[in-house]
Every structure is written in structure tokens, then in C-alpha cells.
Scaffold this motif. Structure first.
Motif, PDB file in Angstrom:
ATOM      1  N   THR A   1     -18.186  -6.040  -2.836  1.00  0.00           N
ATOM      2  CA  THR A   1     -18.482  -7.416  -3.238  1.00  0.00           C
ATOM      3  C   THR A   1     -18.160  -7.621  -4.709  1.00  0.00           C
ATOM      4  O   THR A   1     -17.525  -8.606  -5.089  1.00  0.00           O
ATOM      5  CB  THR A   1     -19.956  -7.760  -2.953  1.00  0.00           C
ATOM      6  OG1 THR A   1     -20.186  -7.649  -1.547  1.00  0.00           O
ATOM      7  CG2 THR A   1     -20.301  -9.159  -3.416  1.00  0.00           C
TER       8      THR A   1
ATOM      9  N   ARG B   1     -14.416  -7.688  -5.278  1.00  0.00           N
ATOM     10  CA  ARG B   1     -13.790  -8.926  -4.796  1.00  0.00           C
ATOM     11  C   ARG B   1     -14.032 -10.081  -5.774  1.00  0.00           C
ATOM     12  O   ARG B   1     -13.193 -10.963  -5.906  1.00  0.00           O
ATOM     13  CB  ARG B   1     -14.325  -9.279  -3.414  1.00  0.00           C
ATOM     14  CG  ARG B   1     -13.775  -8.372  -2.329  1.00  0.00           C
ATOM     15  CD  ARG B   1     -14.374  -8.681  -0.987  1.00  0.00           C
ATOM     16  NE  ARG B   1     -13.821  -7.826   0.046  1.00  0.00           N
ATOM     17  CZ  ARG B   1     -14.542  -7.235   0.977  1.00  0.00           C
ATOM     18  NH1 ARG B   1     -15.856  -7.416   1.033  1.00  0.00           N
ATOM     19  NH2 ARG B   1     -13.968  -6.467   1.882  1.00  0.00           N
TER      20      ARG B   1
ATOM     21  N   ALA C   1     -11.361  -9.786  -8.534  1.00  0.00           N
ATOM     22  CA  ALA C   1     -10.063  -9.363  -8.001  1.00  0.00           C
ATOM     23  C   ALA C   1      -8.881  -9.793  -8.867  1.00  0.00           C
ATOM     24  O   ALA C   1      -7.838  -9.147  -8.843  1.00  0.00           O
ATOM     25  CB  ALA C   1      -9.882  -9.892  -6.581  1.00  0.00           C
TER      26      ALA C   1
ATOM     27  N   ALA D   1     -14.179  -2.003   3.741  1.00  0.00           N
ATOM     28  CA  ALA D   1     -13.510  -2.926   2.826  1.00  0.00           C
ATOM     29  C   ALA D   1     -12.097  -2.425   2.507  1.00  0.00           C
ATOM     30  O   ALA D   1     -11.791  -2.071   1.376  1.00  0.00           O
ATOM     31  CB  ALA D   1     -14.324  -3.073   1.542  1.00  0.00           C
TER      32      ALA D   1
ATOM     33  N   ASP E   1      -9.408  -3.893   2.037  1.00  0.00           N
ATOM     34  CA  ASP E   1      -8.726  -4.655   0.990  1.00  0.00           C
ATOM     35  C   ASP E   1      -9.070  -4.112  -0.398  1.00  0.00           C
ATOM     36  O   ASP E   1      -8.211  -4.007  -1.268  1.00  0.00           O
ATOM     37  CB  ASP E   1      -9.085  -6.140   1.082  1.00  0.00           C
ATOM     38  CG  ASP E   1     -10.587  -6.398   0.980  1.00  0.00           C
ATOM     39  OD1 ASP E   1     -11.368  -5.728   1.679  1.00  0.00           O
ATOM     40  OD2 ASP E   1     -10.981  -7.299   0.201  1.00  0.00           O
ATOM     41  N   VAL E   2     -10.308  -3.737  -0.584  1.00  0.00           N
ATOM     42  CA  VAL E   2     -10.747  -3.165  -1.869  1.00  0.00           C
ATOM     43  C   VAL E   2     -10.206  -1.745  -2.016  1.00  0.00           C
ATOM     44  O   VAL E   2      -9.755  -1.352  -3.091  1.00  0.00           O
ATOM     45  CB  VAL E   2     -12.286  -3.198  -1.985  1.00  0.00           C
ATOM     46  CG1 VAL E   2     -12.753  -2.499  -3.255  1.00  0.00           C
ATOM     47  CG2 VAL E   2     -12.785  -4.638  -1.952  1.00  0.00           C
TER      48      VAL E   2
END
Length: 113
Positions: A49, A52, A55, A83, A85-86
Motif C-alpha cells: 500500500t 503504491r 509509485a 502485490a 505490481d509492487v
């Protein structure tokens, strides 16, 4: 912070969360962060979190946890699981999951008394 590099660095740590006796009607009082100590590991959901939210920025991350290297060894596969994407932002990709899972298992076995 005077000893830190001049580049932008994110320093984050999670306080311990403990259960204390509280009014059952107000559960938020029963669960409080304890700011007098570090958590042993990094919460992958909290970490994701936070990453993001920033980002669009370029910076280094210093992970601080009582479990030291073990916290990072456990966080990396968790990021792939929860996650991706992270994880990709940190150069961790699904093709590495087998290797990371093995490293995670090995580290957990070494950490046992």
C-alpha cells in the motif's frame, strides 16, 4: 539522518501491534500499535500500500525489522503472491518464485532454535 546518503531514501518500519484489554464495544481500543518497539517482520500488505501511494517517485527503500535479513527474505515472495505490481518495481518477477520460495523455506528452518 545526517549519516544517510543524499539521495531520496524512504525509511519505514512497522510498530508492533498487540492485543490489550479494552472495551469490547470499541474494538479499535483493544488493538493498538505499540510504538516502543519494532515489528519482527514487514507486513506485505502495508508495504505494498505504501509503495503504491508513492509509485510516481524514484527512491531507495531501507527495510527495518527485528528479524533483519529474514524479514526481507519473507517479504519478497509475499510481494509476488499478494502485490506482483509492487514486486516488479523491485526487480522481483514471477519466474523467480520457485527460487524465492526455497530461500524462504531454508531461512525459516535456519531461524528455528
Amino acid at each position: 539522518m545526517s549519516t544517510w546518503p543524499s539521495e531520496i531514501t524512504a525509511h519505514g518500519n512497522a510498530g508492533k501491534v498487540d492485543r490489550r484489554q479494552g472495551d469490547q464495544k470499541e474494538d479499535h481500543q483493544a488493538r493498538r500499535s505499540s510504538f516502543h518497539g519494532l515489528c519482527g517482520f514487514s507486513d506485505p500488505f502495508e508495504f505494498a500500500t505504501s509503495m503504491r501511494l508513492v509509485a510516481n517517485f524514484d527512491f531507495d527503500v531501507m527495510l527495518e525489522a527485528k528479524a533483519k535479513d529474514l524479514a526481507l527474505v519473507l517479504l519478497r515472495p509475499d510481494l509476488l503472491r499478494y502485490a506482483p505490481d509492487v514486486a516488479g518495481r523491485f526487480g522481483i518477477f514471477p519466474t523467480e518464485m520457485g527460487e524465492l520460495a526455497d530461500e524462504e523455506t531454508s531461512a525459516m528452518e535456519e531461524d528455528r532454535p
